[in-house]
Scaffold this motif. Sequence first.
Motif, PDB file in Angstrom:
ATOM      1  N   ALA A  97       0.545  -1.274  -0.014  1.00 47.51           N
ATOM      2  CA  ALA A  97       0.018  -0.069  -0.040  1.00 47.51           C
ATOM      3  C   ALA A  97       0.712   1.194  -0.159  1.00 47.51           C
ATOM      4  O   ALA A  97       2.087   1.290   0.565  1.00 47.51           O
ATOM      5  N   SER A  98       0.488   2.208  -0.652  1.00 49.63           N
ATOM      6  CA  SER A  98       1.052   3.533  -0.711  1.00 49.63           C
ATOM      7  C   SER A  98       0.490   4.478   0.513  1.00 49.63           C
ATOM      8  O   SER A  98      -0.751   4.539   0.433  1.00 49.63           O
ATOM      9  N   GLY A  99       1.095   5.452   0.821  1.00 45.49           N
ATOM     10  CA  GLY A  99       0.506   6.317   1.838  1.00 45.49           C
ATOM     11  C   GLY A  99       1.450   7.781   1.819  1.00 45.49           C
ATOM     12  O   GLY A  99       2.123   8.029   0.828  1.00 45.49           O
ATOM     13  N   ALA A 100       1.208   8.385   3.123  1.00 44.16           N
ATOM     14  CA  ALA A 100       1.986   9.759   2.981  1.00 44.16           C
ATOM     15  C   ALA A 100       3.318   9.735   3.277  1.00 44.16           C
ATOM     16  O   ALA A 100       3.931   8.214   2.946  1.00 44.16           O
ATOM     17  N   GLU A 101       4.139  10.489   3.026  1.00 44.85           N
ATOM     18  CA  GLU A 101       5.784  10.278   2.852  1.00 44.85           C
ATOM     19  C   GLU A 101       6.479   9.550   3.895  1.00 44.85           C
ATOM     20  O   GLU A 101       7.639   8.912   3.694  1.00 44.85           O
ATOM     21  N   VAL A 102       5.938   9.592   5.029  1.00 44.40           N
ATOM     22  CA  VAL A 102       6.598   8.942   6.066  1.00 44.40           C
ATOM     23  C   VAL A 102       5.740   7.868   6.718  1.00 44.40           C
ATOM     24  O   VAL A 102       4.622   7.895   6.831  1.00 44.40           O
ATOM     25  N   CYS A 103       6.294   6.536   7.192  1.00 46.50           N
ATOM     26  CA  CYS A 103       5.716   5.620   7.816  1.00 46.50           C
ATOM     27  C   CYS A 103       5.343   6.060   9.381  1.00 46.50           C
ATOM     28  O   CYS A 103       5.871   6.958   9.893  1.00 46.50           O
ATOM     29  N   ASP A 104       4.736   5.109  10.095  1.00 44.95           N
ATOM     30  CA  ASP A 104       4.471   5.189  11.581  1.00 44.95           C
ATOM     31  C   ASP A 104       4.709   3.795  12.113  1.00 44.95           C
ATOM     32  O   ASP A 104       4.595   2.858  11.184  1.00 44.95           O
ATOM     33  N   TYR A 105       4.781   3.808  13.315  1.00 47.72           N
ATOM     34  CA  TYR A 105       4.892   2.482  14.078  1.00 47.72           C
ATOM     35  C   TYR A 105       4.060   2.536  15.270  1.00 47.72           C
ATOM     36  O   TYR A 105       4.051   3.508  16.152  1.00 47.72           O
ATOM     37  N   PRO A 112       4.547  -1.657  11.860  1.00 49.38           N
ATOM     38  CA  PRO A 112       4.709  -0.802  11.177  1.00 49.38           C
ATOM     39  C   PRO A 112       3.203  -0.268  10.451  1.00 49.38           C
ATOM     40  O   PRO A 112       2.484  -1.143   9.857  1.00 49.38           O
ATOM     41  N   LEU A 113       2.982   1.085  10.431  1.00 50.26           N
ATOM     42  CA  LEU A 113       1.486   1.356   9.574  1.00 50.26           C
ATOM     43  C   LEU A 113       1.887   2.891   8.762  1.00 50.26           C
ATOM     44  O   LEU A 113       2.799   3.378   8.861  1.00 50.26           O
ATOM     45  N   LEU A 114       1.060   3.059   7.842  1.00 53.54           N
ATOM     46  CA  LEU A 114       1.058   4.127   7.003  1.00 53.54           C
ATOM     47  C   LEU A 114       0.207   5.039   7.658  1.00 53.54           C
ATOM     48  O   LEU A 114      -0.768   4.673   8.534  1.00 53.54           O
ATOM     49  N   ARG A 115       0.510   6.439   7.674  1.00 54.36           N
ATOM     50  CA  ARG A 115      -0.541   7.380   8.147  1.00 54.36           C
ATOM     51  C   ARG A 115      -1.427   7.761   7.319  1.00 54.36           C
ATOM     52  O   ARG A 115      -2.604   8.368   7.933  1.00 54.36           O
ATOM     53  N   GLU A 116      -1.550   7.345   6.097  1.00 49.19           N
ATOM     54  CA  GLU A 116      -2.716   7.404   5.370  1.00 49.19           C
ATOM     55  C   GLU A 116      -2.541   6.391   4.330  1.00 49.19           C
ATOM     56  O   GLU A 116      -1.303   5.817   4.116  1.00 49.19           O
ATOM     57  N   TYR A 117      -3.608   5.897   3.756  1.00 54.77           N
ATOM     58  CA  TYR A 117      -3.822   4.764   2.733  1.00 54.77           C
ATOM     59  C   TYR A 117      -4.277   5.171   1.256  1.00 54.77           C
ATOM     60  O   TYR A 117      -5.691   5.540   1.393  1.00 54.77           O
ATOM     61  N   ASP A 118      -3.386   5.252   0.417  1.00 56.20           N
ATOM     62  CA  ASP A 118      -4.048   5.996  -0.866  1.00 56.20           C
ATOM     63  C   ASP A 118      -4.350   4.787  -1.793  1.00 56.20           C
ATOM     64  O   ASP A 118      -5.635   4.884  -2.358  1.00 56.20           O
ATOM     65  N   TYR A 119      -3.554   3.810  -1.955  1.00 51.14           N
ATOM     66  CA  TYR A 119      -3.644   2.643  -3.039  1.00 51.14           C
ATOM     67  C   TYR A 119      -3.445   1.497  -2.432  1.00 51.14           C
ATOM     68  O   TYR A 119      -2.474   1.210  -1.626  1.00 51.14           O
TER      69      TYR A 119
END
Length: 130
Positions: A97-105, A112-119
Amino acid sequence: QLQLVESGGGLVQPGGSLRLSCAASGFSLEHYAIGWFRQAPGKEREGVSCIDSSDGSTYYADSVKGRFTISRDNAKNTVYLQMNSLKLEDTAVYYCASGAEVCDYSDQLQYPLLREYDYWGQGTQVTVSS
């Protein structure tokens, strides 16, 4: 059409290796953080690994740390997940999945997680079995 396509899954014996690919079409991965997630039968989807777009920082779930390696090749518009020393419990459908520029944890979830989910991609099956 904007999409992510995973490939590289398959059947492998315990201790074996696979390399998953996440290729983007219609947009450039360069400016996105990319995460790998997996979902095993009867279980919730969980984060596996993530790579920032900004400085290439990487993040891993505790369960795969030291065995999996995430990398990106912006020239090929592709992110890879090298999986070594595979275990039976790694069996799952793997998604990118793709998201904002930086990952989260998530310290609570320990992955880890993405801060937003685009695709999201459609997923690729990884089966570890003897």
